[in-house]
Design an enzyme around this catalytic site. Structure first.
Site, PDB file in Angstrom:
ATOM      1  CE  LYS A   1      -3.785  -2.453   2.201  1.00  0.00           C
ATOM      2  NZ  LYS A   1      -4.500  -2.828   3.414  1.00  0.00           N
TER       3      LYS A   1
ATOM      4  CD  GLN B   1      -3.298  -4.437   6.542  1.00  0.00           C
ATOM      5  OE1 GLN B   1      -3.199  -3.466   5.815  1.00  0.00           O
ATOM      6  NE2 GLN B   1      -3.960  -5.534   6.186  1.00  0.00           N
TER       7      GLN B   1
ATOM      8  CG  ASP C   1      -9.544  -0.052   4.667  1.00  0.00           C
ATOM      9  OD1 ASP C   1      -9.336  -0.277   3.464  1.00  0.00           O
ATOM     10  OD2 ASP C   1      -8.808  -0.467   5.581  1.00  0.00           O
TER      11      ASP C   1
END
Ligand code: NAD
Length: 287
Positions: free
Chosen positions: A53, A97, A120
């Protein structure tokens, strides 16, 4: 093989080139889009995902900040960091994460992220907006699947779509997106009685389970479009999806491979969401 391949790598490259242009344009107006990534613990897969990422941000002209904590960190330390990032106007996207270590309540951590920076798309506010068909940050994997269907020119209005998997991060939001796009959607899951009876009716079949090659050719309607979200590691170390690719490619009209399918598009949609957030913060309209 008769199916057309829906190439996630090629599509990701094209979309990322467009995003880079937008990021440069925003930069010329004095704003560099910035994603903050929080990583807790030593899970090797999480480290690889975060590295990918961060690298993707750099390549697309976005800034990234990485906050790394040991597995035994106090949850409050992470919550305090999220609070600081929520308040920082130079940060446009915040990502934690997953999975988090056992002392964390993942839901409350995700809910601590400002919905305006929830790139997200996991915050209940964004999920709720998606349910209502309002503009929201959409979870990256489902958003990537929709881009793949669009790029392949798949007609969604009136189509029979079957999604295998009902998770909050893939199956459920993807089913909503397909429904909003006009498909008639069936969601199958671990308690579904006759899975093949459902999948054989699908014009569009999405597999998001996490079981290697569980979708066999006899479960697929001839000519169907098959998107394989699953990522499974085989005993020989290779990756494969939830779909028996070689056999299903003989039956399907189009199919996405693993690797090189949904994976690259997931990261691409993370970049897109972060850039959109930065453009909004800079007063550029998205309506
Ligand atoms: P999950 O474990 O949260 O959900 C799996 C779903 O599959 C559940 O809803 C369950 O009910 C269903 N299921 C389990 N066994 C089943 C069966 N026999 N028949 C029908 N349904 C069954 O997983 P997830 O987070 O949604 O991820 C699914 C897969 O997608 C995993 O392999 C994951 O690694 C992969 N994934 C890939 C990406 C990507 O970027 N390509 C992103 C997220 C997840």
């Amino acid at each position: 093989m008769s199916a057309k391949i829906i190439d996630g790598n090629a599509l990701a490259q094209r979309v990322r080139a467009e995003l880079k242009q937008r990021a440069d344009h925003l930069g010329a107006r004095g704003t560099q889009a910035c994603l903050a990534v929080i990583l807790v613990g030593e899970d090797p897969a999480s480290h690889v995902y975060v590295r990918n990422k961060v690298r993707a941000c750099e390549q697309a002209g976005l800034k990234s900040l990485k906050f790394q904590y040991p597995a035994d960190v106090a949850p409050q330390t992470v919550l305090d960091q999220i609070d600081a990032l929520n308040r920082d106007p130079a940060v446009h996207g915040i990502l934690v994460q997953l999975p988090l270590p056992p002392q964390f309540d993942s839901t409350s951590v995700l809910e601590a992220i400002s919905p305006a920076k929830d790139v997200d798309g996991f915050h209940a506010m964004n999920v709720g907006a998606l349910v209502q068909g309002r503009r929201a940050f959409v979870a990256c994997t489902p958003a990537g699947c929709m881009e793949m269907l669009k790029s392949a020119g798949v007609a969604l209005k009136g189509a029979e779509a079957v999604v295998i998997g009902r998770s909050n991060i893939v199956g459920k939001p993807l089913a909503l997106l397909l429904m909003h796009a006009g498909a008639t959607v069936t969601i199958c899951h671990s308690q579904t009685r006759d899975l093949a009876a459902h999948t054989r009716r699908a014009d569009i079949l999405i597999a998001a389970v996490g079981r290697a090659r569980m979708v066999s050719a006899d479960m697929v309607k001839p000519g169907a479009v098959v998107i394989d979200v699953g990522i499974n590691r085989l005993p020989d170390g290779k990756l494969c999806g939830d779909v028996d690719f070689d056999a299903v490619a003989e039956v399907a009209g189009a199919i996405s491979p693993v690797p090189g399918g949904v994976g690259p598009m997931t990261i691409t949609m993370l970049l897109a969401n972060t850039l959109e957030s930065a453009e909004r913060a800079a007063g550029m309209s998205h309506d």
